[in-house]
Enzyme design. Sequence first.
Site, PDB file in Angstrom:
ATOM      1  N   GLY A   1       0.809  -1.210   0.000  1.00 49.49           N
ATOM      2  CA  GLY A   1       0.000   0.000   0.000  1.00 49.49           C
ATOM      3  C   GLY A   1       0.843   1.261   0.000  1.00 49.49           C
ATOM      4  O   GLY A   1       0.490   2.269  -0.621  1.00 49.49           O
ATOM      5  N   ARG A   2       1.977   1.206   0.708  1.00 47.84           N
ATOM      6  CA  ARG A   2       2.864   2.375   0.736  1.00 47.84           C
ATOM      7  C   ARG A   2       3.487   2.628  -0.629  1.00 47.84           C
ATOM      8  O   ARG A   2       3.638   3.782  -1.052  1.00 47.84           O
ATOM      9  CB  ARG A   2       3.926   2.166   1.813  1.00 47.84           C
ATOM     10  CG  ARG A   2       3.342   2.304   3.206  1.00 47.84           C
ATOM     11  CD  ARG A   2       4.199   1.716   4.297  1.00 47.84           C
ATOM     12  NE  ARG A   2       3.476   1.834   5.577  1.00 47.84           N
ATOM     13  CZ  ARG A   2       3.722   1.140   6.667  1.00 47.84           C
ATOM     14  NH1 ARG A   2       4.701   0.221   6.644  1.00 47.84           N
ATOM     15  NH2 ARG A   2       3.020   1.323   7.766  1.00 47.84           N
TER      16      ARG A   2
ATOM     17  N   ARG B   1       3.601  31.377 -21.218  1.00 48.32           N
ATOM     18  CA  ARG B   1       3.388  32.634 -20.489  1.00 48.32           C
ATOM     19  C   ARG B   1       4.549  33.603 -20.694  1.00 48.32           C
ATOM     20  O   ARG B   1       5.717  33.201 -20.616  1.00 48.32           O
ATOM     21  CB  ARG B   1       3.239  32.317 -19.002  1.00 48.32           C
ATOM     22  CG  ARG B   1       3.077  33.500 -18.087  1.00 48.32           C
ATOM     23  CD  ARG B   1       1.689  34.066 -18.145  1.00 48.32           C
ATOM     24  NE  ARG B   1       1.476  35.002 -17.038  1.00 48.32           N
ATOM     25  CZ  ARG B   1       0.490  35.876 -17.004  1.00 48.32           C
ATOM     26  NH1 ARG B   1      -0.380  35.922 -17.996  1.00 48.32           N
ATOM     27  NH2 ARG B   1       0.354  36.690 -15.971  1.00 48.32           N
TER      28      ARG B   1
ATOM     29  N   GLU C   1      -1.448   5.473   5.104  1.00 53.71           N
ATOM     30  CA  GLU C   1      -0.613   4.270   4.968  1.00 53.71           C
ATOM     31  C   GLU C   1       0.588   4.323   5.912  1.00 53.71           C
ATOM     32  O   GLU C   1       1.647   3.757   5.649  1.00 53.71           O
ATOM     33  CB  GLU C   1      -0.130   4.081   3.517  1.00 53.71           C
ATOM     34  CG  GLU C   1      -1.223   4.100   2.465  1.00 53.71           C
ATOM     35  CD  GLU C   1      -2.098   2.864   2.467  1.00 53.71           C
ATOM     36  OE1 GLU C   1      -2.152   2.168   3.492  1.00 53.71           O
ATOM     37  OE2 GLU C   1      -2.732   2.591   1.440  1.00 53.71           O
TER      38      GLU C   1
END
Length: 388
Positions: free
Chosen positions: A242-243, A268, A364
């Site tokens: 999960g990390r 820009r 996490e």
Amino acid sequence: MDFSLTDDQKALAAAATDFARAELADHAADWDATSHFPVDVIRRAGEAGFLGIYTPEEHGGLGLSRLEASLIFEQLSQGCIATTAYLTIHNMVTWMIASWGDDALRETWVPAMVAGEALGSYCLTEPGAGSDAASLRTKAVRDGDDYVISGSKMFISGAGATEVLVVMARTGEPDSGAGGVSAIVVPADAAGIEVGKNEEKMGWKSQPTRLVSFDGVRVPVANRLGAEGEGFKFAMKGLDGGRLNIASCSLGAAQQALTLSRDYLAERKQFGRELSSFQALQFKLADMASELTAARLMVRHAAWRLDQGDPEATAHCAMAKRFATDMGFNVCNEALQLHGGYGYIREYPLERLVRDTRVHQILEGTNEIMRLIVARRLLADGVIESLQ
């Protein structure tokens, strides 16, 4: 040492990029503004194979490596960070049931979860047990062939819109610590479950986050993953991947921010010339790209170690998560600065990228806990030397 991706890995990343552009990117701002959880799109992610990425093939998943999962999540998150983050959680829940459930439990849930017909939530955190997850108080008391679950879980992603919960509950004595926790699969519509309000969050608005309460919820003992008392171990194994998953979402966010910044600096003009011609801004862009590249290498290296079953994989996952999520937020924040006032308004995606990536440093396992995990390993004999 070959850092190049294989043709198959490039094809996986390209498929994820196509899905992100077709299904996520054009809607992410609206989902954020209206706090809409795009269940229909998530189910289509199942059709594309993205709900069972590292679930074994024998259980209907793609059976891919954690490195390949990272490639996919990095690309998907460039379409919508918050929705991709939920996909990572669902993948973790699906993999946990496929890995440690018995045959009947797998048959009940995994094919539907891989297909997107049933969505999952991961229930570990409690109002009084966040970083100190082993102190959780939600309990599951044995009553014949059932567990009776009572307690509450906090900050549960997808809650109220998902069909299955993997719940970490105390089956041992109150002071039994990590060894007294079991992982139990609970249907989200079971009697005795109530969900709270959808929390009003800074970011991650396209997925609901709610409190889930359990009041005498009865489920079969057969719904337990593995043996009694193994739940905390499973939870931590889930969090290693999960990390990496959430770190990969930070990579994708930073990549999007970098691309937007390059384009903006080229378009820009100020003081009669393009912003891209100002050396100070060129240096900033170079630093952003350098940090992103370093984080990407750390995440892929940690994923490779996890795939290899390296004994130090947990520490490498923690290092990668800490570095990549700090980097992801910083790069998005710098990109907002480069856009000036335009970066601060919702017409541009920069303010959403900043809001969505900020929570990655918390969930996490907070980045402070990541440092603690790493430091504890570094103090063991020979570990620092092994990092060379």
